[in-house]
Design a protein around this motif. Sequence first.
Motif, PDB file in Angstrom:
ATOM      1  N   GLU A   1       4.071 -27.051 -83.714  1.00 28.31           N
ATOM      2  CA  GLU A   1       3.777 -25.956 -82.787  1.00 28.31           C
ATOM      3  C   GLU A   1       4.777 -24.812 -83.002  1.00 28.31           C
ATOM      4  O   GLU A   1       4.457 -23.652 -82.782  1.00 28.31           O
ATOM      5  N   ASN A   2       5.967 -25.160 -83.423  1.00 26.89           N
ATOM      6  CA  ASN A   2       6.947 -24.183 -83.909  1.00 26.89           C
ATOM      7  C   ASN A   2       7.286 -24.580 -85.341  1.00 26.89           C
ATOM      8  O   ASN A   2       8.275 -25.256 -85.605  1.00 26.89           O
ATOM      9  N   ALA A   3       6.413 -24.174 -86.259  1.00 27.46           N
ATOM     10  CA  ALA A   3       6.529 -24.637 -87.640  1.00 27.46           C
ATOM     11  C   ALA A   3       7.799 -24.151 -88.314  1.00 27.46           C
ATOM     12  O   ALA A   3       8.241 -24.757 -89.304  1.00 27.46           O
TER      13      ALA A   3
ATOM     14  N   PHE B   1       0.686 -27.392 -96.492  1.00 34.79           N
ATOM     15  CA  PHE B   1       0.345 -28.011 -95.211  1.00 34.79           C
ATOM     16  C   PHE B   1      -1.050 -28.588 -95.339  1.00 34.79           C
ATOM     17  O   PHE B   1      -1.918 -28.018 -96.011  1.00 34.79           O
ATOM     18  N   ILE B   2      -1.264 -29.765 -94.735  1.00 29.54           N
ATOM     19  CA  ILE B   2      -2.604 -30.344 -94.714  1.00 29.54           C
ATOM     20  C   ILE B   2      -3.123 -30.369 -93.288  1.00 29.54           C
ATOM     21  O   ILE B   2      -2.358 -30.524 -92.328  1.00 29.54           O
ATOM     22  N   TYR B   3      -4.440 -30.172 -93.180  1.00 26.73           N
ATOM     23  CA  TYR B   3      -5.047 -30.260 -91.848  1.00 26.73           C
ATOM     24  C   TYR B   3      -6.266 -31.157 -91.915  1.00 26.73           C
ATOM     25  O   TYR B   3      -6.984 -31.187 -92.924  1.00 26.73           O
ATOM     26  N   VAL B   4      -6.540 -31.867 -90.811  1.00 27.06           N
ATOM     27  CA  VAL B   4      -7.489 -32.981 -90.824  1.00 27.06           C
ATOM     28  C   VAL B   4      -8.686 -32.753 -89.906  1.00 27.06           C
ATOM     29  O   VAL B   4      -9.840 -32.865 -90.331  1.00 27.06           O
ATOM     30  N   GLU B   5      -8.441 -32.460 -88.627  1.00 34.01           N
ATOM     31  CA  GLU B   5      -9.490 -32.538 -87.603  1.00 34.01           C
ATOM     32  C   GLU B   5     -10.276 -31.232 -87.544  1.00 34.01           C
ATOM     33  O   GLU B   5      -9.841 -30.248 -86.935  1.00 34.01           O
TER      34      GLU B   5
ATOM     35  N   ILE C   1       1.263 -33.904 -68.803  1.00 33.02           N
ATOM     36  CA  ILE C   1       0.890 -35.208 -69.375  1.00 33.02           C
ATOM     37  C   ILE C   1       1.519 -35.375 -70.747  1.00 33.02           C
ATOM     38  O   ILE C   1       2.149 -36.381 -71.045  1.00 33.02           O
ATOM     39  N   GLN C   2       1.325 -34.385 -71.604  1.00 34.06           N
ATOM     40  CA  GLN C   2       1.865 -34.417 -72.968  1.00 34.06           C
ATOM     41  C   GLN C   2       1.956 -32.980 -73.451  1.00 34.06           C
ATOM     42  O   GLN C   2       0.998 -32.215 -73.324  1.00 34.06           O
ATOM     43  N   HIS C   3       3.092 -32.623 -74.018  1.00 28.72           N
ATOM     44  CA  HIS C   3       3.222 -31.270 -74.549  1.00 28.72           C
ATOM     45  C   HIS C   3       2.497 -31.207 -75.891  1.00 28.72           C
ATOM     46  O   HIS C   3       2.943 -31.779 -76.878  1.00 28.72           O
ATOM     47  N   ALA C   4       1.363 -30.509 -75.910  1.00 24.03           N
ATOM     48  CA  ALA C   4       0.577 -30.412 -77.140  1.00 24.03           C
ATOM     49  C   ALA C   4      -0.404 -29.262 -76.993  1.00 24.03           C
ATOM     50  O   ALA C   4      -1.139 -29.189 -76.006  1.00 24.03           O
ATOM     51  N   GLY C   5      -0.404 -28.365 -77.976  1.00 21.37           N
ATOM     52  CA  GLY C   5      -1.354 -27.249 -77.991  1.00 21.37           C
ATOM     53  C   GLY C   5      -1.752 -26.934 -79.423  1.00 21.37           C
ATOM     54  O   GLY C   5      -0.991 -26.317 -80.173  1.00 21.37           O
ATOM     55  N   VAL C   6      -2.947 -27.363 -79.822  1.00 23.53           N
ATOM     56  CA  VAL C   6      -3.353 -27.274 -81.223  1.00 23.53           C
ATOM     57  C   VAL C   6      -3.480 -25.835 -81.691  1.00 23.53           C
ATOM     58  O   VAL C   6      -3.144 -25.515 -82.842  1.00 23.53           O
ATOM     59  N   GLN C   7      -3.957 -24.943 -80.822  1.00 17.48           N
ATOM     60  CA  GLN C   7      -4.127 -23.559 -81.281  1.00 17.48           C
ATOM     61  C   GLN C   7      -2.794 -22.958 -81.716  1.00 17.48           C
ATOM     62  O   GLN C   7      -2.733 -22.192 -82.678  1.00 17.48           O
ATOM     63  N   TYR C   8      -1.713 -23.337 -81.042  1.00 17.71           N
ATOM     64  CA  TYR C   8      -0.398 -22.804 -81.401  1.00 17.71           C
ATOM     65  C   TYR C   8       0.115 -23.427 -82.702  1.00 17.71           C
ATOM     66  O   TYR C   8       0.857 -22.786 -83.453  1.00 17.71           O
ATOM     67  N   ILE C   9      -0.257 -24.680 -82.964  1.00 16.76           N
ATOM     68  CA  ILE C   9       0.114 -25.320 -84.225  1.00 16.76           C
ATOM     69  C   ILE C   9      -0.464 -24.535 -85.396  1.00 16.76           C
ATOM     70  O   ILE C   9       0.243 -24.187 -86.351  1.00 16.76           O
ATOM     71  N   LEU C  10      -1.749 -24.235 -85.322  1.00 18.47           N
ATOM     72  CA  LEU C  10      -2.389 -23.530 -86.430  1.00 18.47           C
ATOM     73  C   LEU C  10      -1.860 -22.105 -86.554  1.00 18.47           C
ATOM     74  O   LEU C  10      -1.638 -21.611 -87.665  1.00 18.47           O
ATOM     75  N   ASP C  11      -1.641 -21.437 -85.432  1.00 18.19           N
ATOM     76  CA  ASP C  11      -1.032 -20.096 -85.474  1.00 18.19           C
ATOM     77  C   ASP C  11       0.300 -20.140 -86.211  1.00 18.19           C
ATOM     78  O   ASP C  11       0.579 -19.322 -87.101  1.00 18.19           O
ATOM     79  N   SER C  12       1.128 -21.087 -85.819  1.00 11.79           N
ATOM     80  CA  SER C  12       2.488 -21.152 -86.342  1.00 11.79           C
ATOM     81  C   SER C  12       2.516 -21.555 -87.813  1.00 11.79           C
ATOM     82  O   SER C  12       3.283 -21.009 -88.615  1.00 11.79           O
ATOM     83  N   VAL C  13       1.666 -22.523 -88.184  1.00 15.06           N
ATOM     84  CA  VAL C  13       1.652 -22.984 -89.572  1.00 15.06           C
ATOM     85  C   VAL C  13       1.223 -21.876 -90.516  1.00 15.06           C
ATOM     86  O   VAL C  13       1.837 -21.651 -91.570  1.00 15.06           O
ATOM     87  N   VAL C  14       0.169 -21.150 -90.181  1.00 19.83           N
ATOM     88  CA  VAL C  14      -0.295 -20.064 -91.046  1.00 19.83           C
ATOM     89  C   VAL C  14       0.795 -19.025 -91.224  1.00 19.83           C
ATOM     90  O   VAL C  14       1.048 -18.539 -92.339  1.00 19.83           O
ATOM     91  N   ASP C  15       1.467 -18.692 -90.144  1.00 24.56           N
ATOM     92  CA  ASP C  15       2.559 -17.710 -90.220  1.00 24.56           C
ATOM     93  C   ASP C  15       3.656 -18.182 -91.177  1.00 24.56           C
ATOM     94  O   ASP C  15       4.162 -17.398 -91.997  1.00 24.56           O
ATOM     95  N   GLN C  16       4.003 -19.453 -91.125  1.00 25.08           N
ATOM     96  CA  GLN C  16       5.083 -19.968 -91.963  1.00 25.08           C
ATOM     97  C   GLN C  16       4.656 -20.155 -93.418  1.00 25.08           C
ATOM     98  O   GLN C  16       5.466 -19.978 -94.323  1.00 25.08           O
TER      99      GLN C  16
END
Length: 999
Positions: free
Chosen positions: A317-319, A110-114, A86-101
């Motif tokens: 997702e790949n920060a 980086f800002i996070y909202v939800e 339906i849509q390529h989107a995986g929030v858990q991977y976004i947060l994993d990747s952002v913290v690593d970067q």
Amino acid sequence: MTEGKVSTMAADRQHLSTAVPLLFLLGGLSAFPLGPEKSAGVSCGYESCHPTKPDMLNVHLVPHTHDDVGWLKTVDQYYYGDRNDIQHAGVQYILDSVVDQLLKNPDRRFIYVETAFFFRWWKQQSPAMQETVKQLVNEGRLEFVNGGWCMSDEATTHYSAVIDQMTMGLRFLNDTFGPCGRPRVAWHIDPFGHAREHASMFAQMGFDGFFFGRVDYQDRARRMLAREQELLWRASDSLTPPLADLFTGILPNGYNPPEGFCWDQSCDDPPIRDDPDLEDYNVNDVVQRFLNIANSQSKVYKTNHIIMTMGSDFQYENANLWYKNLDKLIRYVNARQASGGRVNVLYSTPSCYLQELHRANLSWALKTDDFFPYADDAHDFWTGYFTSRPALKRYERISNGNLQTCKQLEVLGGPFSSTGPFGQDDSLTLQRAMAVAQHHDAVSGTEKQHVANDYARRLADGWRRCQVVVSNALAALSGSMAERFYCDGLNISVCPISESSKQFSVSVYNPLARPVVWPVRLPVNGTAYLVSDAGGRPVDSQVLPVSRATREVRRSRGFAVNELVFQVRAPPLGYTTYSVTLRTAGAPAAAVQRRAAASIQNKFLKATFDPETGLLSSFSNLETNQTVQLTQNFYWYNASDGNNSASDQPSGAYIFRPNSSTPFLISKTAKTEIVQGSVVQEVRQWFSPWVSQVVRLYADSRALELEWTVGPLPIQDDLGKEVITRLDSSIQTGGVFYTDSNGREVLQRKKDFRPTWKLRQSEPVAGNYYPINSRAFIKDDEDQLTVVTDRSQGGGSIRNGSLEIMLHRRLLYDDVRGVGEPLNETSHVFPDGLVVRGRLLLTLDRPAAAADTHRPLAQQEVLQPLLTFTEGAPKPDTQLEFSGLQAALPPAVHLLTLSRWDGDSVLLRLEHQFQSWESDVGSQPVTVSLQKLFATMDVLGVSELNLSANQWKDEMQRFQWRPEEEERPLLKPLEDPPSWEVTLKPMEIRTFVLRVRLR
């Protein structure tokens, strides 16, 4: 205030500041606002901002992701990255990747909202990772903005539910990260229009500023020319400035990156190729394009600081892709400074950008209206979602009332409510479900069908768990362990216990802090019943046949042939019990007379009908000797399919675009039946096989009820339909009508007019539709006709003296705004198309006194009494009536929140529900004693919080801004000293945490 009370309050504050662990919300986390102190090495918030250069154009790059809490996929599917077809989107991977970067370069931000997503991710992290993230937050490298459980819709949400979901998200951030977790700015980059009440709430929650992305295309064009895309929003006409003043910024690219600078894996823009030995070296080109964009943007903003959002839907997702290119962009643009370049680029956050605007010490354009309706092109008005998915909108509103009841009874029932004879549970599941439902693609109705189903499933699961709490609490308060039954289908005459039992009891819980008179309608199969109140006194009742329309809409879900109707009087914040017994002999059910109705009336109101058409013809207030000519009928707009010369825009879940300004009349006449009795009088109207209505007047009611049933909308003619009801009156409106904002303050609307720019109207119907959250009215010097709704709906006043409200929509085309499917709702019960039932309440008053009627009526519609049922007669030792208050609150005061907080503490919100100009009586300040409030609890201590309960009120400090119209600095108004006596001024909400002891 006496010295003794001062010391009591101080001791209480100390008690609350060192609170016991949070037992009831998130488990094991400190639950109270934290003071301004910070631990060593912490440099977050404004202190963590990168330095800027005063003699240059500073470009603030804001890396971010926008993560819808459900839209094309469910909230679970988005989190886990499921259903990528339906849509390529995986929030858990976004947060994993952002913290690593972020860990790889301390300059990055980086800002996070939800918070709904972040909370879920946080629970799955190891203690070591949690400590790492805390350090990133403490250093301001990871910053939370907005901070609610979701980014709520602004048109179709009720303010009470918005406050709840913001409190839930902000509380988790406070508990987890302390002061560094507290957001400084509100961030609503995706909602489709912006409500004044939201800005007012954000100001009272302590935010320094507010940023959003969507604004009407004509409004934006004017603001760009005037350099007024940043402004001061005065969001209340009752609260003393600057209490509801909020600096507001309109972002330059919606919430997307500048064109050509998207470096996510979902984007196609070329990366920065900076090896000069390679043929495709492009640094100079990238830098020059960026400088051109930055300089162009600076011309439509007011300072030497501009903001660029670097991210979009579910990005990062790949920060590494983003940060690697942003690092290069910053390096190569800033390198030009050595040769005279005047642009300085830096990693930033919305709060750091806001701080620079505040330091500029400028005056800002003042705005006092709102940002509705929103259009992104001449024929593209986003006003359809005000009504889209009307059944879900009603279910969300019912769920809000159920949640408030559940939270109240958790307090009033004490510990027994969570661990009583009916099991162990709490309100948390429903709190989270309601919080998720506030998302701007949830209650808005702009999600895919399977996602709408998931929102409804979550609400149902939450209510099922709350039923355990309610049963336990009522058992504790009444002393009765009898099993309680719930009937959620009463609006379609479905209730198994009343349909089959010869004797049963009805407990009526009233969540309002004032007594209410409420009509109870129960499906039954007998013809005569004895109804008695808690004192054993007989109560007037009436039995009438179930209407044909109700039989058709309930289908096979119930079998009652009659309805038993009686009126109950429920005490404030409490319950009363009525006994119902089938009589073996008695009068038959009230006769249905198939004839034209002349009129129905009680001691307050009279509704007259045209004998030729069967339609309402006039409406009278007998107390004030008022009569207006009033006709009401049903119509449908032919939804555009996008195939015409003006525009290819079709109607859809978001967009309302009728093919013509003249709607189709469903029927000139209505077939009528009349049922009259001592409790209720009804005129039953049939307009077509898919539209019917009951006009109903109860004996003690000051409102005329219009219960409408619409659907399945026929589509065999291949035409999408948008069904309205229209009230045409003799009131001279001059193109002006009034709507509420999120259920609170009222705003004036004027046809084909916008207060802040000269409108070029291109859609005479859709361009004059506004959100109606709880009520709307028309008036002249003598008469005010108010309509109270039972859910959020769209409406307008297209003709003089007229008010129309959209009830139902069934569309055959997608409106090309991303949802990817037409709004064509069906279900297993209604495979031929959704049937929706609702009600409107009409009042007629003098304009100076109308609010005294419609304000409490609207609150009563939101917080309806809850009915529970038990078999047989109550046992002799059962307490049949209870109130949680020592006395009802004054009419102007609404008890907005009563919920468990921590250990021996509860959260209380009291609200003044009148605007300053509305009522000679209701608009006066009111004082309430907190010590004399509750009947079953002693208040031992009190501390006041901000609206979202994440800061102590006396420690809340916000940026002060100067409007262009006022050169003098605004002074902070004097606050009332801490006291057991609380004074509420018009439109004020005051939030307290109380330390209590059950008696």
